[in-house]
Design an enzyme around this catalytic site. Sequence first.
Site, PDB file in Angstrom:
ATOM      1  N   ILE A   1       0.835  -1.206   0.000  1.00  0.00           N
ATOM      2  CA  ILE A   1       0.000   0.000   0.000  1.00  0.00           C
ATOM      3  C   ILE A   1       0.870   1.257   0.000  1.00  0.00           C
ATOM      4  CG2 ILE A   1      -1.642   1.301   1.433  1.00  0.00           C
ATOM      5  CD1 ILE A   1      -2.796  -1.470   2.299  1.00  0.00           C
TER       6      ILE A   1
ATOM      7  N   ASP B   1      12.780   3.296  10.317  1.00  0.00           N
ATOM      8  CA  ASP B   1      12.309   2.026  10.879  1.00  0.00           C
ATOM      9  C   ASP B   1      11.391   2.395  12.039  1.00  0.00           C
ATOM     10  OD1 ASP B   1      11.919  -0.286  12.352  1.00  0.00           O
ATOM     11  OD2 ASP B   1      13.984  -0.987  12.134  1.00  0.00           O
TER      12      ASP B   1
ATOM     13  N   ASN C   1       1.669   4.261   7.669  1.00  0.00           N
ATOM     14  CA  ASN C   1       1.218   3.095   6.902  1.00  0.00           C
ATOM     15  C   ASN C   1       1.917   1.798   7.304  1.00  0.00           C
ATOM     16  OD1 ASN C   1       0.291   1.557   4.362  1.00  0.00           O
ATOM     17  ND2 ASN C   1       2.530   1.608   4.134  1.00  0.00           N
TER      18      ASN C   1
ATOM     19  N   TYR D   1      -2.965  -8.945  15.810  1.00  0.00           N
ATOM     20  CA  TYR D   1      -3.068  -7.832  14.853  1.00  0.00           C
ATOM     21  C   TYR D   1      -4.277  -6.937  15.180  1.00  0.00           C
ATOM     22  CZ  TYR D   1      -3.666  -5.695  10.174  1.00  0.00           C
ATOM     23  OH  TYR D   1      -3.818  -4.822   9.117  1.00  0.00           O
TER      24      TYR D   1
ATOM     25  N   LYS E   1      -4.577  -2.863  16.127  1.00  0.00           N
ATOM     26  CA  LYS E   1      -5.305  -1.877  15.321  1.00  0.00           C
ATOM     27  C   LYS E   1      -6.388  -1.183  16.168  1.00  0.00           C
ATOM     28  CE  LYS E   1      -3.026  -2.331  11.404  1.00  0.00           C
ATOM     29  NZ  LYS E   1      -2.097  -1.288  10.936  1.00  0.00           N
TER      30      LYS E   1
ATOM     31  N   THR F   1      -1.720  -7.404  -1.490  1.00  0.00           N
ATOM     32  CA  THR F   1      -0.332  -7.056  -1.155  1.00  0.00           C
ATOM     33  C   THR F   1       0.279  -8.292  -0.503  1.00  0.00           C
ATOM     34  OG1 THR F   1      -0.900  -6.354   1.072  1.00  0.00           O
ATOM     35  CG2 THR F   1      -1.020  -4.654  -0.650  1.00  0.00           C
TER      36      THR F   1
HETATM   37  N1  NAP Z   1      -3.367  -5.388   2.649  1.00  0.00           N
HETATM   38  C1  NAP Z   1      -4.478  -5.396   3.349  1.00  0.00           C
HETATM   39  O1  NAP Z   1      -5.444  -6.106   3.004  1.00  0.00           O
HETATM   40  C2  NAP Z   1      -4.625  -4.512   4.557  1.00  0.00           C
HETATM   41  C3  NAP Z   1      -5.898  -4.446   5.151  1.00  0.00           C
HETATM   42  C4  NAP Z   1      -6.068  -3.621   6.251  1.00  0.00           C
HETATM   43  C5  NAP Z   1      -5.005  -2.874   6.733  1.00  0.00           C
HETATM   44  N2  NAP Z   1      -3.783  -2.972   6.146  1.00  0.00           N
HETATM   45  C6  NAP Z   1      -2.707  -2.136   6.704  1.00  0.00           C
HETATM   46  O2  NAP Z   1      -2.100  -1.393   5.665  1.00  0.00           O
HETATM   47  C7  NAP Z   1      -0.726  -1.144   5.981  1.00  0.00           C
HETATM   48  C8  NAP Z   1       0.161  -1.579   4.828  1.00  0.00           C
HETATM   49  O3  NAP Z   1      -0.105  -2.945   4.590  1.00  0.00           O
HETATM   50  P1  NAP Z   1       0.374  -3.722   3.268  1.00  0.00           P
HETATM   51  O4  NAP Z   1      -0.749  -4.573   2.853  1.00  0.00           O
HETATM   52  O5  NAP Z   1       1.006  -2.779   2.321  1.00  0.00           O
HETATM   53  O6  NAP Z   1       1.492  -4.656   3.925  1.00  0.00           O
HETATM   54  P2  NAP Z   1       2.830  -5.280   3.287  1.00  0.00           P
HETATM   55  O7  NAP Z   1       2.625  -5.510   1.835  1.00  0.00           O
HETATM   56  O8  NAP Z   1       3.190  -6.415   4.162  1.00  0.00           O
HETATM   57  O9  NAP Z   1       3.888  -4.079   3.467  1.00  0.00           O
HETATM   58  C9  NAP Z   1       4.195  -3.656   4.767  1.00  0.00           C
HETATM   59  C10 NAP Z   1       5.081  -2.442   4.699  1.00  0.00           C
HETATM   60  O10 NAP Z   1       5.370  -2.031   6.047  1.00  0.00           O
HETATM   61  C11 NAP Z   1       6.766  -1.925   6.168  1.00  0.00           C
HETATM   62  N3  NAP Z   1       7.249  -2.162   7.527  1.00  0.00           N
HETATM   63  C12 NAP Z   1       7.065  -3.233   8.322  1.00  0.00           C
HETATM   64  N4  NAP Z   1       7.714  -3.056   9.491  1.00  0.00           N
HETATM   65  C13 NAP Z   1       8.328  -1.850   9.417  1.00  0.00           C
HETATM   66  C14 NAP Z   1       9.147  -1.111  10.271  1.00  0.00           C
HETATM   67  N5  NAP Z   1       9.522  -1.572  11.489  1.00  0.00           N
HETATM   68  N6  NAP Z   1       9.578   0.118   9.880  1.00  0.00           N
HETATM   69  C15 NAP Z   1       9.236   0.600   8.668  1.00  0.00           C
HETATM   70  N7  NAP Z   1       8.486  -0.070   7.784  1.00  0.00           N
HETATM   71  C16 NAP Z   1       8.036  -1.279   8.164  1.00  0.00           C
HETATM   72  C17 NAP Z   1       7.343  -2.961   5.197  1.00  0.00           C
HETATM   73  O11 NAP Z   1       8.703  -2.672   4.950  1.00  0.00           O
HETATM   74  P3  NAP Z   1       9.791  -3.850   4.644  1.00  0.00           P
HETATM   75  O12 NAP Z   1       9.694  -4.130   3.163  1.00  0.00           O
HETATM   76  O13 NAP Z   1      11.084  -3.235   5.052  1.00  0.00           O
HETATM   77  O14 NAP Z   1       9.406  -5.049   5.472  1.00  0.00           O
HETATM   78  C18 NAP Z   1       6.422  -2.729   4.015  1.00  0.00           C
HETATM   79  O15 NAP Z   1       6.815  -1.599   3.287  1.00  0.00           O
HETATM   80  C19 NAP Z   1      -0.443  -1.896   7.285  1.00  0.00           C
HETATM   81  O16 NAP Z   1      -0.528  -0.995   8.369  1.00  0.00           O
HETATM   82  C20 NAP Z   1      -1.570  -2.912   7.341  1.00  0.00           C
HETATM   83  O17 NAP Z   1      -1.866  -3.299   8.652  1.00  0.00           O
HETATM   84  C21 NAP Z   1      -3.567  -3.769   5.070  1.00  0.00           C
END
Ligand code: NAP
Length: 237
Positions: A16, A62, A91, A161, A165, A194
């Site tokens: 995202i 980080d 995010n 999780y 949230k 994702t």
């Molecule tokens: N996808 C969904 O269906 C969904 C639904 C509801 C909410 N969300 C929320 O949307 C947000 C993004 O999710 P996503 O689907 O894009 O997840 P994702 O594809 O797993 O990507 C997660 C991102 O967070 C970064 N991250 C993790 N730990 C970190 C840290 N300590 N410091 C800095 N960056 C860090 C990762 O970086 P690295 O590459 O370095 O690991 C990556 O860029 C999250 O908060 C998630 O809870 C997602």
Amino acid sequence: MAGEYVWLVTGSNRGIGLELVKQLLSSPSNIVIAACRNPSKAAELHALSDSAKGRLRLVALDVASKESIREAAQEVAGIVGDKGVDYLINNAGINPGGEDTAFTLDVDVLEQVFATNVVGPAYVAQAFSGLVEKSTKKTIVNVSSTLGSMGADYGTRCTSYSVTKAALNMLTYKEAKEKPDITAISMCPGWLQTDMGGQNAALPVSVGVAGILKTVLSLKPEDSGQFFNFKGERVPW
Ligand SMILES: NC(=O)c1ccc[n+]([C@@H]2O[C@H](COP(=O)([O-])OP(=O)(O)OC[C@H]3O[C@@H](n4cnc5c(N)ncnc54)[C@H](OP(=O)(O)O)[C@@H]3O)[C@@H](O)[C@H]2O)c1
């Protein structure tokens, strides 16, 4: 830089966060600070910066490290100067516990998720609040999930999780109450394709992100402290 807005997105190297950066750069009025753990390895962000004409800056951040957050805030202050940060998008997030349940979850995992999903956004907001308050839009978006909603009633699943949230949602509420000059919201992006959402998720990441941006761009001050989804609808707490 008149008429330009500064956006800062954490966790911007994939998922995202990366899509937010891509869509934001399609408007020439946006300056984007893409924060991620390892900028030197963020190949897709580097590819975007070639065509961004100086409107994209990569910063190491980080969210699980207070030192990293402090250093990033100093670096960003040097980049944006008196413009500040108009939109701070918390995010970055993790879900290593997967489908865990209340009586089976690993409490060490719960601590780890709490550090990234709650402590991180809390300290990022503190460290960047001066820059947010300097800006025109003064907006903080905490990327949450409907899994953190008790009203949505998702039952036993994804407990560590969901707990984080729900806590992030309370943080949003407290931020909004304490600083009425800031607009702070929680945002559920939808179930998106994702690494976290998986390839069987309901929607392509582009659709959820377009909805997030449409909703954020139409926020009014009275929306502060509320929980929205990517369709612009209110989510029950
Ligand atoms: N996808 C969904 O269906 C969904 C639904 C509801 C909410 N969300 C929320 O949307 C947000 C993004 O999710 P996503 O689907 O894009 O997840 P994702 O594809 O797993 O990507 C997660 C991102 O967070 C970064 N991250 C993790 N730990 C970190 C840290 N300590 N410091 C800095 N960056 C860090 C990762 O970086 P690295 O590459 O370095 O690991 C990556 O860029 C999250 O908060 C998630 O809870 C997602």
